[in-house]
Structures are given as C-alpha cells and as structure tokens.
Design an enzyme around this catalytic site. Structure first.
Site, PDB file in Angstrom:
ATOM      1  N   HIS A   1      33.054  34.522  39.219  1.00  0.00           N
ATOM      2  CA  HIS A   1      34.096  33.656  38.641  1.00  0.00           C
ATOM      3  C   HIS A   1      34.472  34.197  37.280  1.00  0.00           C
ATOM      4  CE1 HIS A   1      36.239  30.062  37.380  1.00  0.00           C
ATOM      5  NE2 HIS A   1      36.236  29.704  38.650  1.00  0.00           N
TER       6      HIS A   1
ATOM      7  N   ASP B   1      34.191  28.123  46.290  1.00  0.00           N
ATOM      8  CA  ASP B   1      34.773  28.434  47.596  1.00  0.00           C
ATOM      9  C   ASP B   1      33.752  28.954  48.597  1.00  0.00           C
ATOM     10  OD1 ASP B   1      37.373  27.623  47.114  1.00  0.00           O
ATOM     11  OD2 ASP B   1      37.701  29.377  45.874  1.00  0.00           O
TER      12      ASP B   1
HETATM   13  C1  LIG Z   1      36.634  35.697  40.911  1.00  0.00           C
HETATM   14  C2  LIG Z   1      36.727  37.130  40.401  1.00  0.00           C
HETATM   15  C3  LIG Z   1      38.158  37.629  40.607  1.00  0.00           C
HETATM   16  C4  LIG Z   1      36.387  37.124  38.921  1.00  0.00           C
HETATM   17  O1  LIG Z   1      36.242  38.411  38.542  1.00  0.00           O
HETATM   18  P1  LIG Z   1      36.418  38.974  37.051  1.00  0.00           P
HETATM   19  O2  LIG Z   1      35.864  38.038  36.072  1.00  0.00           O
HETATM   20  O3  LIG Z   1      37.811  39.407  36.880  1.00  0.00           O
HETATM   21  O4  LIG Z   1      35.429  40.172  37.122  1.00  0.00           O
HETATM   22  P2  LIG Z   1      35.713  41.587  37.728  1.00  0.00           P
HETATM   23  O5  LIG Z   1      36.444  41.523  39.024  1.00  0.00           O
HETATM   24  O6  LIG Z   1      36.304  42.422  36.643  1.00  0.00           O
HETATM   25  O7  LIG Z   1      34.220  42.066  38.016  1.00  0.00           O
HETATM   26  C5  LIG Z   1      33.273  42.387  36.995  1.00  0.00           C
HETATM   27  C6  LIG Z   1      32.092  43.102  37.628  1.00  0.00           C
HETATM   28  O8  LIG Z   1      31.420  42.199  38.517  1.00  0.00           O
HETATM   29  C7  LIG Z   1      31.491  42.666  39.848  1.00  0.00           C
HETATM   30  N1  LIG Z   1      31.795  41.543  40.723  1.00  0.00           N
HETATM   31  C8  LIG Z   1      32.569  40.466  40.436  1.00  0.00           C
HETATM   32  N2  LIG Z   1      32.620  39.659  41.493  1.00  0.00           N
HETATM   33  C9  LIG Z   1      31.876  40.224  42.450  1.00  0.00           C
HETATM   34  C10 LIG Z   1      31.569  39.853  43.767  1.00  0.00           C
HETATM   35  N3  LIG Z   1      32.060  38.744  44.315  1.00  0.00           N
HETATM   36  N4  LIG Z   1      30.780  40.655  44.497  1.00  0.00           N
HETATM   37  C11 LIG Z   1      30.279  41.784  43.956  1.00  0.00           C
HETATM   38  N5  LIG Z   1      30.543  42.201  42.711  1.00  0.00           N
HETATM   39  C12 LIG Z   1      31.334  41.424  41.964  1.00  0.00           C
HETATM   40  C13 LIG Z   1      32.628  43.676  39.865  1.00  0.00           C
HETATM   41  O9  LIG Z   1      32.487  44.619  40.897  1.00  0.00           O
HETATM   42  C14 LIG Z   1      32.499  44.280  38.486  1.00  0.00           C
HETATM   43  O10 LIG Z   1      31.424  45.175  38.505  1.00  0.00           O
HETATM   44  P3  LIG Z   1      31.441  46.511  37.594  1.00  0.00           P
HETATM   45  O11 LIG Z   1      31.579  46.023  36.180  1.00  0.00           O
HETATM   46  O12 LIG Z   1      30.150  47.146  37.903  1.00  0.00           O
HETATM   47  O13 LIG Z   1      32.644  47.284  38.051  1.00  0.00           O
HETATM   48  C15 LIG Z   1      35.721  38.029  41.179  1.00  0.00           C
HETATM   49  O14 LIG Z   1      34.412  37.596  40.944  1.00  0.00           O
HETATM   50  C16 LIG Z   1      36.033  38.093  42.666  1.00  0.00           C
HETATM   51  O15 LIG Z   1      36.958  38.820  43.075  1.00  0.00           O
HETATM   52  N6  LIG Z   1      35.246  37.348  43.490  1.00  0.00           N
HETATM   53  C17 LIG Z   1      35.440  37.349  44.923  1.00  0.00           C
HETATM   54  C18 LIG Z   1      36.612  36.446  45.306  1.00  0.00           C
HETATM   55  C19 LIG Z   1      36.333  34.993  45.063  1.00  0.00           C
HETATM   56  O16 LIG Z   1      35.335  34.447  45.519  1.00  0.00           O
HETATM   57  N7  LIG Z   1      37.278  34.336  44.371  1.00  0.00           N
HETATM   58  C20 LIG Z   1      37.236  32.901  44.138  1.00  0.00           C
HETATM   59  C21 LIG Z   1      37.025  32.569  42.718  1.00  0.00           C
HETATM   60  S1  LIG Z   1      36.814  30.833  42.506  1.00  0.00           S
END
Ligand SMILES: CC(C)(COP(=O)(O)OP(=O)(O)OC[C@H]1O[C@@H](n2cnc3c(N)ncnc32)[C@H](O)[C@@H]1OP(=O)(O)O)[C@@H](O)C(=O)NCCC(=O)NCCS
Length: 400
Positions: A278, A332
């Site tokens: 998140h 979710d």
């Molecule tokens: C929600 C989300 C977009 C937030 O991400 P964010 O704060 O922008 O963080 P990032 O996408 O930049 O990820 C940061 C790091 O954590 C990792 N990471 C984040 N979410 C992850 C996940 N669900 N599974 C594995 N690794 C994850 C990324 O790969 C990244 O790793 P790195 O620094 O080694 O490259 C992301 O966690 C995600 O895409 N989750 C899956 C989709 C989801 O469940 N969305 C609903 C949110 S309520």
C-alpha cells in the site's frame, strides 16, 4: 512570471521553471485540500472516519449510519437514522428507462462502464444544477446511495440473460443488494459481512477517485456527474481493480502446495503479489485485519471455502517474504475472496467498491462546494517557444 521565460529549447525552459517551482509527479505529498472527513496514519495503521476508528465502526455501526456520519460529521440519533434509512430504502428503484439503457449495453462490457453510464444518466432524470440547495444535496445523496446497488445488480443479471430483480423494502442495504443479485434472501451473517465490507471501503482520504470527483465538483457540476467522474477513475487497475486481480492470482495458483513455488517465481520475476502492499500503510492495513477476522468466521468455519484456505496460505508465505520490506496484505486481499464466495462475478468487485465509496465521494463533494475554489493546477511547460509556421508545401515530406 511566465512572460519572463526567454529560453527557446525544452531543456532550458524546463530547468529555468524547475528552479522556481518544485515539480511533484502525481502530486505525491502535495496537500490538495483541507478536510475533516477521514484520517490515516500509515506508520501505525490508524484509519478514522470523522475521528472514529474504523475498528469501532466495523464492529458497531452499519453502512448507512457510517454514511450519515461521513456526510454530516456526526452520528445520527435514532429518528435521524430511521429517516435516512427509510429515504434510501424508498429510492432504490430505478426508472424503466435506466433499465432499458442497461439492457442496451454489450454484455461483454466492463460493469464499471455500465455503472458510470447509468449514474451519469441518472443526472438527466433528476436535475441537480443548484448544488448549494440543501434539498438538492440531500436527495441527490439519497438517490445515488440507494440506486447504485440496483444498477449494479441489474447489469449483473441482465448481461446473463436473467430478469432484473426488484428491490425489497424489508431488507437492509447489503441484504437487499444480495437479494437483487440472486433472488434469494441471504443469510444474515453474509449480509452483515457485506455491510462491513461497505463500511471499510466507504472513505480513504485523498485517493485518486476522490480527487477526480473533487475536481469535477469544483466546477459546480451536478453530483451525478461528480460521482460518474469518480467511478471512471476508480475503474483503473492501479486503484480499484486489485480485489479482482487477487482472485485471478489465487485461481492461477490453484492449490495450497503450489503457493510457495508460485510466489517465489513471481517475486524472482519482479512481479507484485496482488492484494499486497500500500502506498500509505507500512504496517498491515487495519481494514485487512478486520476483513481477515470476518473471512475467518464465515469462510473458514462456516463454509470451509477452499479459496479462503488458499488465500490464508498465500498471506502466510507473502508475509514471511515481504513483511521485512513493510509490505503486507491490504484491504483488497480478502474482500475479493469474500465477494467471490457471495456469488459475484469477478469483474463486479470494483462496482461493490464504488457502491461503498460513493459515501466518501459525496462527503468530499459537500465539503468542497461549501468553500469552493475551482481546481486549476499549473504545469511546467517543457516545449519550445518561438517556432514559425511552415506552409505545408515547405515541410519535410510535403508535396511542394
Ligand atoms: C499498492 C502499490 C501500488 C503501492 O506501491 P508503492 O507504494 O507505489 O510502491 P512501489 O510499487 O514503488 O514498490 C516499492 C517496492 O516494494 C515492492 N512491492 C510493492 N508492492 C509489492 C507487492 N504487492 N508484491 C511484491 N513486491 C511489492 C516493489 O517491487 C518495490 O520493490 P523494490 O524497491 O525492490 O523495487 C503496490 O504495493 C502494488 O502494486 N500492490 C499490488 C496491487 C494492489 O494490491 N493494489 C491495491 C492497493 S489497496
């Protein structure tokens, strides 16, 4: 001042502007409003609606009472709650022409598009241009909250070739929605569980769909247009689509023995685990904790759902591998499993999210228009200046 910009190359223009103004892609960390609707602390896992912790609301409140709290900044007394509940109950029906509109939509279309189209069309039946009129505000909110579940259930049935099921006034908000989907009065425990899911999804500070609704609200557009803008934004896979993707992932995994190899392979390929992580929460999402307890009761103990067993194992292995990076199951992760078990098609999960979040969108709409300022952000121009117009015959490839 814009008139001072003399640079003629994009690089020079961008760097001179960037010196004066800091650019924050996606407006990350930029406050776009003052609000007293909800508060989140991602470090400690705290979420409050109007100052009340989400755990308390999930345990003691109902979706309609929570909606009242979000809209009017206080818990209603019994008379107020009875009146609000009765007004919503009596406005659940949709006009036959809205049903006809839904019937005309392609059955392979996305349900969020059907919801957005039908909500925008509602605004043509219930003109609400005078957005500062308290009567317009109240009845628009009542209609949107009451009719969105009816629209969602109608499209769910009509696209399969089934007849629409009319709402039943003796059922509560969540129970009636499940009834309109299946034509069967649901088990009260399942209806209660859905009601709790709606409470948990009703509001979450300045997220993308809320911001989108507020931008539309700031133009003084009517509330049906505000909500249809927000629905369009919620549809995107980076926002409302994660519950569906989580269930798709669980189905792809298939069985408990495949969980660990699947996750290891996915992470090695730098793919994310759906329903994990998140932007705000660095500890486990408090809504996921509540949902997990509910799912445990219903899906593990009463229904012994294999999908839930699989989800539990994915969470266990996911926690083991990702908790060290502050990545945990989010709201979710379990909501999709619950909706699937309740009989909803996967592409409808985001519609249930919208049926809940409409309360938050409307609360922000009311807050925005009370002290309105048209949203008109700025940009950092990084294109050229002073280019001359070249007649077509003298352009490269021209036939001059
Ligand atoms: C929600 C989300 C977009 C937030 O991400 P964010 O704060 O922008 O963080 P990032 O996408 O930049 O990820 C940061 C790091 O954590 C990792 N990471 C984040 N979410 C992850 C996940 N669900 N599974 C594995 N690794 C994850 C990324 O790969 C990244 O790793 P790195 O620094 O080694 O490259 C992301 O966690 C995600 O895409 N989750 C899956 C989709 C989801 O469940 N969305 C609903 C949110 S309520």
């Amino acid at each position: 001042m814009k008139g001072d910009v003399k640079a003629t190359t994009p690089e020079a223009t961008a760097s001179s502007e960037a010196v004066r103004r800091e650019f924050s892609p996606g407006l990350a960390g930029v406050p776009a409003a003052r609000s007293s609707i909800s508060f989140v602390n991602g470090e400690t896992g705290l979420l409050e609606y109007r100052g009340i912790r989400i755990e308390e609301l999930a345990e003691h409140s109902s979706f309609l009472e929570t909606t009242y709290l979000l809209l009017y900044d206080r818990l209603p007394d019994q008379t107020e709650l009875d009146r609000f509940t009765s007004d919503v109950t009596q406005h659940r029906r949709i006009k036959y022409r809205i049903t006809d509109l839904i019937k005309c939509l392609p059955e392979q279309g996305h349900p969020m598009d059907a919801l957005q189209a039908a909500v925008a069309a509602l605004g043509m039946f219930y003109p609400a241009r005078h957005v500062l009129d308290p009567q317009v505000q109240y009845w628009s909110a009542v209609r949107l909250i009451a009719k969105m579940p009816t629209i969602v259930a109608a499209y769910h049935r009509l696209r399969r070739g089934d007849e629409q099921v009319q709402p039943r006034d003796d059922l509560d908000h969540a129970g009636n929605f499940l009834y309109m989907l299946t034509e069967t009065v649901p088990d009260p425990l399942i209806a209660k569980m859905l009601d709790t899911c709606l409470i948990l999804h009703a509001e979450h500070t300045m997220n993308a769909s809320t911001f989108s609704g507020m931008v539309t609200a700031s133009t003084l557009a009517d509330p049906y247009t505000v909500v249809s803008s927000a629905i369009g934004t919620l549809k995107g896979p980076l926002h409302g689509g994660a519950a569906q993707e989580t269930v798709d992932m669980l189905e792809e995994i298939g069985s408990v023995d495949h969980v660990r190899p699947y996750i290891m392979q996915r992470l090695a390929a730098k793919q994310k685990l759906m329903g994990f992580g998140h932007r705000i929460y660095k500890v486990k999402d408090p809504r996921a904790i509540i949902l997990q307890k509910l799912a445990q009761r219903l899906l593990a103990e009463s229904w012994r759902s294999p999908l839930y067993k699989l989800a539990e194992e994915v969470e266990r292995v996911g926690e083991e591998l990702l908790a060290g990076k502050g990545i945990h199951a989010n709201v979710d992760f379990y909501s999709g499993v619950l909706y699937k078990t309740m009989g909803l098609d996967e592409d409808f999960f985001t519609c249930v999210f919208a049926m809940a979040r409409v309360s938050g969108w409307l609360a922000h709409w009311l807050e925005q228009i009370k002290d309105n300022k048209l949203f008109r952000p700025d940009q950092i121009y990084d294109g050229p200046h002073g280019r001359g117009y070249v007649p077509i015959e003298r352009r490269p490839g021209g036939r001059g």
